[in-house]
Structure formats: structure tokens, C-alpha cells
Design an enzyme around this catalytic site. Structure first.
Site, mmCIF file in Angstrom:
data_model
loop_
_atom_site.group_PDB
_atom_site.id
_atom_site.type_symbol
_atom_site.label_atom_id
_atom_site.label_comp_id
_atom_site.label_asym_id
_atom_site.label_seq_id
_atom_site.Cartn_x
_atom_site.Cartn_y
_atom_site.Cartn_z
ATOM 1 N N CYS A 120 0.799 -1.219 0.000
ATOM 2 C CA CYS A 120 0.000 0.000 0.000
ATOM 3 C C CYS A 120 0.836 1.276 0.000
ATOM 4 C CB CYS A 120 -0.944 -0.003 1.198
ATOM 5 S SG CYS A 120 -2.124 -1.366 1.179
ATOM 6 N N HIS A 261 -2.281 6.874 2.880
ATOM 7 C CA HIS A 261 -2.928 5.620 2.515
ATOM 8 C C HIS A 261 -4.264 5.562 3.249
ATOM 9 C CE1 HIS A 261 -3.941 1.567 1.817
ATOM 10 N NE2 HIS A 261 -3.586 1.122 3.012
ATOM 11 N N ASN A 291 -10.294 0.279 0.727
ATOM 12 C CA ASN A 291 -8.827 0.231 0.675
ATOM 13 C C ASN A 291 -8.417 -0.251 -0.707
ATOM 14 O OD1 ASN A 291 -6.096 -0.378 0.850
ATOM 15 N ND2 ASN A 291 -6.244 -1.325 2.871
#
Length: 374
Positions: A120, A261, A291
């Protein structure tokens, strides 16, 4: 005779593009299989909707759409891209690089194409590579840096720790030379491989090649230790913010936006409040898209631009963290770069997931269609 070397150029964002696939899963769609209620998902995560790639769509398809949009926003031609870097944890295949697939799909025929794998945190890692490439190679003019995930291909719908959070999407930026008072500064990246087991897809690589046993054990799905990941984020996010401010002799009030993130909107808001980041300056997009891994931070950056949150000359703190474990931060002085965002026109309140073709509007609002903003 003076032989001083030419000044090293500043590198910044010239244009951004995002792409969300047409399938939409609401909390009602995922709750039953995960053994929870829609209200439980909302309260624990803050995620309301997530986009899902079609069966025939791979990561490179999503990424190619985002790269095309970023190139259009930057006002250049695709064959002017000199380096194309893809950040992803969900590649089309183990080899070749997904970036090569994106290159073929976009026609970026002059680009050197390569992948960066940092989960990520990957887009910022890739941006650092592109940044240094452009500064060190006089013949290179433009880089395309794209974060993309097709997580839905790797989810166990009965695992509430992952199924309610992860989703699909792509976001890209075109990088190039900018004015001396703009662009990226103070990159800091880090890794700690002793935490690699906290989030991973256990099988399919050289350690555990695909076999009937790995398939039967669901080892080709995402496995995550939610508590360990939460503890890692709670430690690393405040530290990244504090260290960046101290190094650059800044205060939180000197920042126009904090881009991170997007693992869990509830967690991010809680940590932002603890750090003292004003809510209007902490950009949250995970409630809309879940996400989306390496695409999360650039998607948040493009969304902030589209919402008019990034003034020309504005100072942005980027903070990312991911599996590996990996983390990174940077300061970015905004150039006023335009963004083109592509998403389905489907209402997020529905419960089925057919894709619809996007259309174009010129707007700076957060309407879920194709938008251009500057």
C-alpha cells in the site's frame, strides 16, 4: 571557463488520472457473507462502498485507464512518457511486469516500464524512483507513476477482516519538471521485513507454488492480522507526520493537506484527531472506495485536487504505510495540476453491480463520473 554542472531540476505533478471499475458493492452486498451487519461495517471501518473489477478486467486494464487520464490531464501525448512505473500487490501475473502490460495497452512505446512492489506504500516508492530517474537522466522528460489494485480477485468473502475493506481501483500521476518552488521534497522511505507475515497472499509464489493443497487451504486469498496492522499504523502514521514537520521546521498549520494511505476511515480520523490534524485538511476517500492499496494515496491526492482543497503553491504532506511492512513520507508543493477522474455513473445506494460506461463532465465536484478539474 566555468564548467559548473546544470542545476538539478525540481520534479512535481503535471497531471493526475484515476479509474474506478463499474461494479459497486455496498455494505449490504458484503455483510451477509462476512457474517456481520451493514451497520457493523460502517461503525468499525467507515467504508460505505467499494468498486469491483469485472471478471475480464485485470490490474493492467484499470491502470491503463488511469494512465491515459493522467496523460490527458497533463496535456501531453502518451508516446512522450519516458518511464512508466506501476505499483501493485495484485499483478496480472507473476511475470512479466504489470507495467509492461500497461505500456502495451496505452501505447507508451518509448517508455521504460517496470514494477515497484511495496504494497500500500507502493505509489510513493514508485514516485521516488521516477523522481530520481527524471533528475538523473537528462534525456527523460516525463514519467507516469500508477498505483493499482484488483484486490477483489484475491478476497475470501467470508473473511470479515478483509472482505469489508479491500477493493479495486487505479490512480496515476504524470511527473515532470516544475518551477523551483514546487514539486517533491524530503522523501523518506522505510521497510521492516520482520513484519511481512502480517499481511500477505501466502501461496502462488516460489515458496508455496500453486497446488491442490494451497487451493484447498484458501492460501491464494489475502490473509491479514488486523490487530497487528492496526498497531503498526497507529505507531507509524503519527511518527511520519512528526518527523517530517521537525525535519522541515514546520507546524501542522503550515500544511494545506495531509494525504495518506486509506486503510480504514474510522482509524484515520481517530489518529488524525490524536495528532491534531484539522479534519478539513486530512483527506479521507476510503469511505467511498475502500482500501485500494497502492492506488489509495494517489486517488486521495487527485480527489483533493478535484474538491479544490489544493491551492496552487499549497504544501502537502504525503504519508503512506503498507505490508512488508513499508512506510514513507514526502512533502509536495502543488502546481495546480489538473486531474481527470473516471468512475461509473451508477448510484452508490443500489445493491447490484452491473457496470455502466462513464461519461465526461468538466467539474471540480465529487460527482462519480468522468471529471476534469484544475
Amino acid at each position: 571557463m566555468s564548467h559548473e554542472p546544470p542545476p538539478v531540476p525540481r520534479i512535481g505533478v503535471l497531471g493526475m488520472g484515476t479509474y474506478l471499475p463499474g461494479g459497486v458493492r455496498t455494505n449490504h452486498d458484503v455483510a451477509a457473507a462476512a457474517g456481520v451487519t451493514p451497520e457493523w461495517i460502517t461503525e468499525r471501518t467507515g467504508v460505505h462502498t467499494r468498486h469491483v473489477a469485472a471478471p475480464e478486467e485485470a490490474a493492467s486494464d484499470l491502470a491503463a485507464a488511469a494512465v491515459r487520464a493522467a496523460v490527458a490531464a497533463a496535456g501531453i501525448d502518451i508516446d512522450q512518457i519516458d518511464v512508466l512505473i506501476a505499483a501493485t500487490s495484485t499483478p496480472d501475473e507473476l511475470g512479466p511486469s504489470t507495467a509492461c502490460r500497461i505500456q502495451a495497452l496505452t501505447g507508451a512505446r518509448h517508455a521504460v516500464a517496470l514494477d515497484v512492489s511495496a504494497a500500500c506504500a507502493g505509489w510513493l516508492f514508485a514516485a521516488r524512483v521516477a523522481h530520481d530517474w527524471l533528475r538523473g537522466e537528462p534525456r527523460a522528460r516525463y514519467a507516469a507513476v500508477v498505483g493499482v489494485e484488483a484486490y477483489s480477485k484475491f478476497l475470501d468473502p467470508t473473511d470479515r477482516g478483509t472482505a469489508v475493506l479491500f477493493a479495486d481501483g487505479a490512480a496515476a500521476a504524470v511527473l515532470g519538471t516544475v518551477a523551483d518552488d514546487a514539486g517533491f521534497a524530503d522523501f523518506r522511505l522505510g521497510s521492516d521485513g520482520t513484519g511481512a507475515h502480517h499481511v500477505l497472499i501466502p501461496a502462488g509464489g516460489s515458496r508455496a507454488p500453486a497446488s491442490p493443497a494451497t487451493l484447498g487451504g484458501h492460501r491464494h486469498r489475502i490473509h491479514m492480522d488486523g490487530r497487528a496492522v492496526r498497531d503498526f499504523i497507529a505507531e507509524v502514521f503519527p511518527r511520519l507526520v512528526d518527523e517530517t514537520l521537525v525535519r522541515n521546521r514546520l507546524r501542522l498549520t503550515d500544511l494545506d493537506a495531509v494525504i495518506t494511505h486509506q486503510p480504514n476511515p474510522v482509524l484515520l480520523r481517530s489518529l488524525g484527531d490524536r495528532i491534531g490534524i484539522a479534519r478539513e485538511r486530512l483527506v479521507i476517500v476510503g469511505d467511498e472506495v475502500g482500501n485500494i492499496g497502492a492506488a489509495s494515496a494517489p486517488y486521495a491526492l487527485a480527489t483533493a485536487a478535484a474538491r479544490g482543497l489544493l491551492p496552487r503553491g499549497g504544501r502537502i504532506l504525503l504519508a503512506v504505510f503498507g505490508a512488508g511492512v513499508t512506510w514513507g513520507s514526502a512533502l509536495l508543493t502543488w502546481t495546480g495540476a489538473p486531474a481527470i477522474r473516471i468512475a461509473p455513473t451508477r448510484s452508490a445506494t443500489a445493491h447490484s453491480t452491473p457496470a455502466r460506461a462513464p461519461h465526461t463532465v468538466r467539474s471540480s465536484t465529487n460527482t462519480p463520473v468522468m471529471q476534469r478539474s484544475s
